[in-house]
Every structure is written in C-alpha cells, then in structure tokens.
Motif scaffolding. Structure first.
Motif, mmCIF file in Angstrom:
data_model
loop_
_atom_site.group_PDB
_atom_site.id
_atom_site.type_symbol
_atom_site.label_atom_id
_atom_site.label_comp_id
_atom_site.label_asym_id
_atom_site.label_seq_id
_atom_site.Cartn_x
_atom_site.Cartn_y
_atom_site.Cartn_z
ATOM 1 N N CYS A 183 0.797 -1.772 -0.361
ATOM 2 C CA CYS A 183 0.121 -0.376 0.136
ATOM 3 C C CYS A 183 0.832 1.430 0.074
ATOM 4 O O CYS A 183 2.126 1.258 -0.317
ATOM 5 C CB CYS A 183 -0.709 0.123 1.068
ATOM 6 N N ARG A 184 0.340 2.467 0.017
ATOM 7 C CA ARG A 184 0.527 3.561 -0.335
ATOM 8 C C ARG A 184 0.998 4.208 1.498
ATOM 9 O O ARG A 184 0.399 3.774 2.384
ATOM 10 C CB ARG A 184 -0.201 4.912 -1.389
ATOM 11 N N GLN A 185 1.520 5.312 1.471
ATOM 12 C CA GLN A 185 1.628 6.379 2.413
ATOM 13 C C GLN A 185 0.793 7.197 3.175
ATOM 14 O O GLN A 185 0.347 7.245 1.813
ATOM 15 C CB GLN A 185 2.629 7.105 2.387
ATOM 16 N N ALA A 186 0.141 6.854 3.846
ATOM 17 C CA ALA A 186 -0.819 8.027 4.851
ATOM 18 C C ALA A 186 -0.344 9.345 4.589
ATOM 19 O O ALA A 186 0.464 9.895 4.522
ATOM 20 C CB ALA A 186 -1.096 7.146 5.777
ATOM 21 N N LYS A 187 -1.260 10.200 4.554
ATOM 22 C CA LYS A 187 -0.660 11.878 4.070
ATOM 23 C C LYS A 187 -0.952 12.317 6.153
ATOM 24 O O LYS A 187 -2.048 11.775 6.043
ATOM 25 C CB LYS A 187 -1.313 12.374 4.044
ATOM 26 N N ALA A 188 -0.116 12.063 6.951
ATOM 27 C CA ALA A 188 0.156 12.603 8.024
ATOM 28 C C ALA A 188 1.357 13.053 8.595
ATOM 29 O O ALA A 188 1.973 13.889 7.854
ATOM 30 C CB ALA A 188 -0.754 11.366 9.345
ATOM 31 N N TYR A 189 0.806 13.902 10.123
ATOM 32 C CA TYR A 189 1.923 14.767 10.262
ATOM 33 C C TYR A 189 2.283 14.758 11.825
ATOM 34 O O TYR A 189 0.889 14.079 12.098
ATOM 35 C CB TYR A 189 1.996 16.310 9.458
ATOM 36 N N TRP A 190 3.410 15.663 12.294
ATOM 37 C CA TRP A 190 3.304 15.626 13.887
ATOM 38 C C TRP A 190 2.905 17.064 13.897
ATOM 39 O O TRP A 190 3.000 18.143 13.162
ATOM 40 C CB TRP A 190 4.646 15.279 14.170
ATOM 41 N N ASP A 191 1.828 17.094 14.937
ATOM 42 C CA ASP A 191 1.359 18.902 15.158
ATOM 43 C C ASP A 191 1.723 18.869 16.724
ATOM 44 O O ASP A 191 1.429 18.149 17.822
ATOM 45 C CB ASP A 191 0.208 18.408 15.802
ATOM 46 N N GLU A 192 2.973 19.641 16.751
ATOM 47 C CA GLU A 192 4.311 19.524 17.813
ATOM 48 C C GLU A 192 3.221 21.131 18.432
ATOM 49 O O GLU A 192 3.900 22.210 17.971
ATOM 50 C CB GLU A 192 5.169 19.134 17.744
ATOM 51 N N MET A 209 6.678 18.209 22.068
ATOM 52 C CA MET A 209 5.874 17.319 22.114
ATOM 53 C C MET A 209 4.402 17.376 21.364
ATOM 54 O O MET A 209 4.415 18.531 21.310
ATOM 55 C CB MET A 209 5.553 17.457 23.978
ATOM 56 N N GLY A 210 3.831 16.521 21.158
ATOM 57 C CA GLY A 210 2.480 16.478 19.854
ATOM 58 C C GLY A 210 1.737 16.138 20.048
ATOM 59 O O GLY A 210 1.966 14.090 20.451
ATOM 60 N N ASP A 211 0.606 15.459 18.205
ATOM 61 C CA ASP A 211 0.673 14.114 18.645
ATOM 62 C C ASP A 211 0.266 14.058 17.206
ATOM 63 O O ASP A 211 0.821 14.981 16.202
ATOM 64 C CB ASP A 211 -1.262 14.775 18.635
ATOM 65 N N PHE A 212 0.448 12.792 16.380
ATOM 66 C CA PHE A 212 0.547 12.715 15.850
ATOM 67 C C PHE A 212 -0.634 12.597 14.401
ATOM 68 O O PHE A 212 -1.802 12.077 15.585
ATOM 69 C CB PHE A 212 0.649 11.269 14.975
ATOM 70 N N VAL A 213 -1.354 13.426 13.693
ATOM 71 C CA VAL A 213 -2.419 13.417 13.158
ATOM 72 C C VAL A 213 -2.504 13.205 12.095
ATOM 73 O O VAL A 213 -1.518 13.424 10.924
ATOM 74 C CB VAL A 213 -2.720 14.848 12.874
ATOM 75 N N ASN A 214 -3.418 11.743 12.036
ATOM 76 C CA ASN A 214 -3.778 11.760 10.435
ATOM 77 C C ASN A 214 -4.784 12.092 9.634
ATOM 78 O O ASN A 214 -6.033 12.368 10.215
ATOM 79 C CB ASN A 214 -4.376 9.748 10.262
ATOM 80 N N LYS A 215 -4.030 12.626 8.484
ATOM 81 C CA LYS A 215 -4.687 13.867 7.258
ATOM 82 C C LYS A 215 -5.453 13.161 5.891
ATOM 83 O O LYS A 215 -6.169 13.482 5.680
ATOM 84 C CB LYS A 215 -4.042 14.782 7.375
#
Length: 255
Positions: A183-192, A209-215
């Motif tokens: 499969c492909r990579q998901a589009k996500a980022y770290w919101d810190e 410090m932050g959260d991993f956000v799945n977009k």
C-alpha cells in the motif's frame, strides 16, 4: 533461495543493544552470511544525517551464532557507509535489512526515521534493502507474531533478484496478524508544541511534544491497514522529483 555466500548487512537506529536487531539478524542468517553494524547508542529520529565534523569509530563487538556485530559511533547512514567501506572493504553486500525498529515508521514517520534512512542509504549505493518496524516502542516488545511475515518478505526480496528494492515494512502490535498489504503512505504529520521549561541554572529549554495527526480519509494506506491488523509494505524510491509538476511547469512556459 538461500546462499551461504550471500552477504547481508543488518543495521538499525535503536542501537546495537536493541532487541529488535537481534531478531532481524537471526532471520537474515537464514538467507546468507550476516554482519551487523549498528549505532553504539540509540539514534532514533536522526533521519539521513551523516557525521562530518567529528571522527567515526567502529568497534567489533563480538560474534554470536555466526553473526559478526560491530558498533559505530555514528548514525544509521554512517553505519551503512562504514560497513561498505571498512567491513566489506569496498564491496557491496547483496542485501541490507534495517530494523526491527521499536516504533512505527508508517506514513510521515518515515521522513524522520533512522531505520528508513539505513534502507535508503543502501538503495542509494545500489543495494536492495528493506526496513522493518513494529509499532511498539517497548524494549520488551513481542516480535514473535511479526517474525514469520518478516521472513516471508525477506524471501520475496531475495527471490525477486531485483536490485531496485526499497521497501518500508511496518507491523502492528497485535497478537494475531491478518496478512500483508502492499500500500501507499498515509498523509499525516506531527502537530507539536515547544514546551518551555527552566533548568536548575534558570536557563530556558524546550521539549517538542505533540500528537500524530492522520489527515488521510482513504482506506488504501499504511495507517488504515495497520489499524486493521495487517503488516504493511510500501515501496519507496529516493528520487524525490515530482514528474507531473515538472511536466506542468515545463509546458506552462512560465520559466
């Protein structure tokens, strides 16, 4: 499928004492002669950094079950470079397997990952490579469910005979796995946030410090399949060129 003469390099970013690398080295030994070159301490999150302003040290740490272990003072990319130039005396290994990482390298985590960088450095040198990660950061992580799947992926890599293999493999931390999904990579980022603190000398310092956000709303990517209990395999390449955008700008006449 196996060859005693096949040369296999195993690297990681968690360090030479990480349990994951021992599991990976033992699996790789089923396919050839294994050498481990790993950082002398954890180098997680260092991505594709290389050491340029201080000397690198390489220490032979011993041999276990026919596997030679070396510790390196540098990064995962340094480990691959020194393995090729020093341990293999300028010759390329047949395969490089990186990991097993303690923690996910799915989606955009791959950008920061030293484990993935070890794979990419090998691919840049023309060596087929695979990065393996388990979504459990614990040093007591249970790798047992993942190992048969990791072995199956290694076997497919070797059997293919392809030199352009660059696969990012992730496994969820579940007792029963459903299979493997390409499969492909998901589009996500770290919101810190940069959390400000003060040390005993009253100097400011910061923790990120932050959260991993799945977009990503899709259901065809690595984060989705990991949540469903599948091992994910995402083919990578190190050519970052956006060919569609390049063609668009070439045809636009703007430049």
């Amino acid at each position: 499928m196996t060859s005693e003469k096949m040369k296999i390099l195993v690297v990681n970013d968690d360090g030479i004492f990480a349990p994951g690398i021992k599991h990976l080295a033992k699996l790789a030994a089923k396919f050839g002669e294994v050498v481990v070159v790993a950082p002398d301490s954890p180098r997680s999150g260092q991505s594709h950094a290389v050491t340029l302003i201080q000397p690198l040290r390489l220490h032979e740490a011993g041999e276990e079950d026919g596997i030679r272990y070396f510790s390196c003072s540098g990064t995962p990319a340094d480990c691959v470079k020194l393995a090729i130039k020093v341990v293999y005396e300028g010759r390329l290994p047949d395969y490089v397997f990186s990991g097993i990482n303690h923690g996910s390298n799915a989606s955009s985590n791959a950008v920061y990952s030293g484990t993935v960088a070890g794979m990419m450095e090998a691919a840049l040198a023309g060596v087929p490579a695979v990065a393996f990660s388990l979504t459990d950061h614990s040093w007591k992580a249970d790798f047992a469910p993942f190992l048969p799947y990791a072995e199956k992926i290694m076997a497919a890599c070797v059997k293919s005979g392809r030199k352009d293999i660059c696969w990012n493999v992730n496994c969820p931390d579940v007792p029963v796995l459903k299979g493997i999904k390409v499969c492909r990579q998901a589009k996500a980022y770290w919101d810190e946030d940069a959390v400000e603190r003060v040390d005993p000398a009253r100097r400011k310092y910061y923790w990120l410090m932050g959260d991993f956000v799945n977009k990503d709303d899709g259901k065809d990517h690595d984060l989705h399949y990991l949540a469903e209990g599948y091992v994910t395999l995402t083919p990578f390449h190190f050519d970052w060129t956006d060919y569609a955008a390049m063609k668009e700008w070439q045809e636009s006449g703007a430049f």
